[in-house]
Design an enzyme around this catalytic site. Structure first.
Site, PDB file in Angstrom:
ATOM      1  N   ARG A   1       0.867  -1.177   0.000  1.00 47.57           N
ATOM      2  CA  ARG A   1       0.000   0.000   0.000  1.00 47.57           C
ATOM      3  C   ARG A   1       0.901   1.224   0.000  1.00 47.57           C
ATOM      4  O   ARG A   1       2.124   1.099   0.043  1.00 47.57           O
ATOM      5  CB  ARG A   1      -0.935   0.009   1.213  1.00 47.57           C
TER       6      ARG A   1
ATOM      7  N   GLU B   1      -3.027   7.978   7.207  1.00 47.13           N
ATOM      8  CA  GLU B   1      -1.659   8.242   7.672  1.00 47.13           C
ATOM      9  C   GLU B   1      -0.737   8.759   6.561  1.00 47.13           C
ATOM     10  O   GLU B   1       0.138   8.037   6.074  1.00 47.13           O
ATOM     11  CB  GLU B   1      -1.063   6.973   8.294  1.00 47.13           C
TER      12      GLU B   1
ATOM     13  N   GLU C   1      -7.423   4.986  15.758  1.00 49.15           N
ATOM     14  CA  GLU C   1      -6.927   3.599  15.749  1.00 49.15           C
ATOM     15  C   GLU C   1      -6.111   3.321  16.999  1.00 49.15           C
ATOM     16  O   GLU C   1      -5.293   4.148  17.415  1.00 49.15           O
ATOM     17  CB  GLU C   1      -5.978   3.354  14.571  1.00 49.15           C
TER      18      GLU C   1
HETATM   19  C1  GLA Z   1      -1.758   1.954  10.858  1.00 45.74           C
HETATM   20  C2  GLA Z   1      -2.724   1.865   9.707  1.00 45.74           C
HETATM   21  C3  GLA Z   1      -3.632   0.680   9.764  1.00 45.74           C
HETATM   22  C4  GLA Z   1      -2.891  -0.543  10.224  1.00 45.74           C
HETATM   23  C5  GLA Z   1      -2.218  -0.255  11.520  1.00 45.74           C
HETATM   24  C6  GLA Z   1      -1.474  -1.457  12.052  1.00 45.74           C
HETATM   25  O1  GLA Z   1      -2.223   2.669  11.918  1.00 45.74           O
HETATM   26  O2  GLA Z   1      -3.502   3.017   9.580  1.00 45.74           O
HETATM   27  O3  GLA Z   1      -4.153   0.485   8.476  1.00 45.74           O
HETATM   28  O4  GLA Z   1      -1.943  -0.891   9.270  1.00 45.74           O
HETATM   29  O5  GLA Z   1      -1.281   0.763  11.346  1.00 45.74           O
HETATM   30  O6  GLA Z   1      -0.960  -1.184  13.338  1.00 45.74           O
END
Ligand code: GLA
Length: 662
Positions: free
Chosen positions: A109, A148, A303
């Site tokens: 990604r 992110e 998250e």
């Molecule tokens: C990031 C991403 C998520 C996932 C987490 C794993 O925060 O935004 O998609 O990959 O890491 O910890």
């Protein structure tokens, strides 16, 4: 602005990985766990737009309708952090290129260059299409742009955009040559086209060049964010806030103050970076940053992991009780809820071993039970929604200072911006003091009794003037070694260190004397220092402690200076933990900055949220393995609904309590 009513609870929901039977179970389990907000579509670009310009929304329509019928609100993400393979093949020039010239291929990604016109067009295209279709969907309560922002690229398109950015900043090549000091090593640029991104080169990069590239890249990311936001706003009204999820505190490619100004509210991701109490301190660190970048407003934890503690090359599990405690720890510091990555643990794909709310093994598990109990607890705290946290102490944080210190050729490899800032915050956390982060140029520093400047290597003229005014006006500033040394161009302030703060601190540093790895210096108060020392003269400052060993024996190490109505402290070495804590305690006490709850048992964290109408909630988090009695507290404990007994509140080992005071 943050979707209510009450606090949010839920996580990333990726139903496209599953089938109908699982969706049915998801509906049931989300009700059980009191899930009320899920993030949908973060990585769904290839399904939503299977070919350029051809959209397939039917599947997402069905999920949004189902979630809505189940009482679950939707945080709809734009999937732009993961372009589909068709995009990559059609636009190979949009793939990111590393500093070494390697162009990446799809298969993971984040394979895009933010400076690529084709990528930006495609990203705005899918964001607009989503907004057009879902702006009025009743489940939609917030937009989550991208995921992110973090990818940096050194390709030709980045180079061209960098030159445009430099022209706007400097106007003339002469000004750029002056700023970067290109007279050294024959780096003078005679034409804009000669300027490149700081790609792989021989020996050190020019530090002005690398600093500007990082500023430029953060601006690129912000421009990409704004573009998507504006596209969405053309279809979606202001009642649906727009934000993005900012990455972990230790990862640093964005000027987070700038993002804080552009988002409708701050959203962060936080995965604990250590087990035990260090992880709790890290949680407070991430949460205080999130609140600060948004100017003190409520924010949202987008998250976290149910069972993920990052520890080097492995992920450790969370101890029982930790899911609840960490979630409440974020809410205590202003988060309007607690979301996880992700709802259901994937059985395939890159993150099949990442924890989730519903693990591979299903709902009959500790993890799901703890997640559901956390959902129940969060529901009981609904009344705190919209209340805020205020602090009397601030730690300065500046992306420029970090990026500048992170240059090659620094005098010591132990000068670690992030680590030094974390240590300052940790000392304040240990002292029970609620802490904000602040920018050195912030107009409202006067509201803090104490401001700490750890590793503020770079400070702009405006920042230096702001901090001077702050002390002159009565503030207390604690400056740590190797701060105030260079200006915004990354040029040394000559004539004595620390150039920007000499007057305020009443000192003149003549020579930096970094210490060899493992070496220590002794100080006159019995403490010791590592990493750094300085040949320092007091020019008006009082010497609080001096060096007693080595070449510097007898010379000042820690100083205190009355300046205007305030005080400037300077510490010229990395004090040992105990001495650092004692210094901070003294600085806080002299400035009248008190802990949130005085006399708390060690390992119990206390933070307050307050509503505009005067109501207040005291959050107590017991990070120890024994029950703890907290005495000076009165009111109703919201998780049990019981009044606090006259003899004090017993907070269970590893547990939490939230008291509506009064
Ligand atoms: C990031 C991403 C998520 C996932 C987490 C794993 O925060 O935004 O998609 O990959 O890491 O910890």
């Amino acid at each position: 602005m943050i979707p209510g009513p009450g606090l949010a609870f839920g996580g990333d929901y990726n139903p496209e990985q599953w089938d109908e039977a699982v969706w049915k179970e998801d509906d049931e389990l989300m009700r059980q766990a009191r899930v009320n907000l899920v993030t949908v579509g973060v990585f769904s670009w290839a399904l939503l737009e299977p070919e350029e310009g051809r959209y397939d929304f039917a599947w997402l329509d069905a999920h949004l309708d189902r979630l809505h019928a189940n009482g679950v609100r939707v945080d709809l993400a734009t999937p732009t952090a993961s372009p589909p393979p068709w995009f990559t093949l059609a636009h190979p020039e949009a793939m990111p290129v590393g500093a070494d010239g390697t162009r990446l291929t799809h298969g993971s990604r984040d394979t895009y260059c933010l400076a690529s016109a084709a990528y930006r067009r495609a990203a705005v295209g899918i964001a607009s299409a989503l907004a057009e279709r879902y702006a009025d969907h009743p489940a939609l309560v917030m937009w989550h742009l991208h995921n992110e922002y973090a990818t940096v690229c050194y390709c030709e398109q980045s180079a061209a955009a960098f030159r445009v950015w430099l022209r706007a900043r400097y106007g003339t090549l002469g000004a750029l040559n002056d700023a970067w000091g290109t007279a050294f090593w024959s780096q003078r640029y005679g034409a804009w086209e000669q300027v490149m991104p700081p790609r792989a080169t021989q020996w050190h990069h020019n530090p002005g060049h690398t600093l500007d590239f990082r500023r430029f890249w953060s601006d690129q990311a912000l421009a990409a964010y704004r573009e998507q936001r504006d596209a969405i706003r053309r279809h979606s009204g202001p009642q649906v806030p727009v934000t993005t999820n900012l990455m972990l505190p230790g990862y640093q490619v964005l000027d987070l103050w700038a993002f804080g100004r552009e988002v409708d509210f701050v959203g962060i991701d936080h995965y604990m970076s250590a087990p035990g109490m260090d992880g709790d301190a890290d949680t407070a660190f991430g949460a205080d940053r999130a609140r600060s970048f948004g100017g003190g407003k409520p924010w949202l934890l987008i998250e976290q992991g149910t069972n993920t503690v990052y520890a080097g090359d492995r992920t450790l599990p969370k101890d029982p009780g930790r899911i609840l405690r960490s979630s409440i720890a974020h809410i205590a510091r202003g988060s309007e809820g607690a979301l996880f990555f992700q709802w259901r643990q994937s059985r395939a794909g890159a993150e099949l071993w990442h924890s989730a709310m519903v693990p591979h093994t299903g709902p009959d598990t500790r993890i799901f039970r703890e997640a559901a109990a956390t959902g129940e607890a969060v529901a009981r705290l609904a009344e705190v929604a919209g209340s805020t946290v205020s602090a009397e102490v601030a730690v300065l944080w500046d992306a420029d200072a970090w990026w500048a210190l992170d240059s090659q050729g620094m005098p010591s490899g132990d000068l670690d911006y992030h680590g030094t800032v974390m240590r300052a915050h940790r000392a304040l956390w240990d002292a029970g003091v609620t802490t904000d982060f602040a920018h050195p140029e912030a107009a409202d520093l006067a509201r803090y009794r104490v401001v700490l400047a750890p590793s503020l290597y770079l400070v702009s003229d405006q920042g230096a003037a702001t901090l001077r005014r702050y002390v002159e006006g009565g503030g207390t500033l604690l400056v740590q070694y190797f701060s105030g040394v260079v200006d915004a161009r990354h040029q040394v302030r000559t004539g004595g260190y620390p150039g920007a703060f000499r007057e305020v601190l009443g000192i003149r540093g003549e020579e930096f004397r970094p210490l060899a790895a493992g070496d220590e210096v002794e100080l006159s108060d019995g403490s010791s220092g590592t990493v750094w020392s300085e040949a320092l003269r007091a020019e008006g400052a009082q010497v609080v402690a001096s060096y007693t060993t080595g070449t510097l024996a007898g010379e000042p190490a820690v100083t205190r200076h009355s300046f205007g109505a305030g005080t400037g402290w300077y510490v010229s070495t990395r004090l040992d933990d105990r001495a650092y804590a004692a210094l901070i305690a003294r600085v806080l006490a002299e400035a009248g900055a008190a802990p949130e709850v005085p006399g708390l048992p060690s390992g119990v964290e206390a933070v307050r949220r307050r509503a505009e109408d005067g109501r207040g909630w005291l959050f107590l988090l017991n990070h120890t393995a024994a029950d703890q009695l907290v005495v000076p507290v009165a009111g109703v404990e919201l998780l049990t609904g019981e009044p606090v007994p006259a003899g004090g509140l017993r907070v269970a080992a590893g547990g939490v309590a939230v008291v509506r005071e009064g």
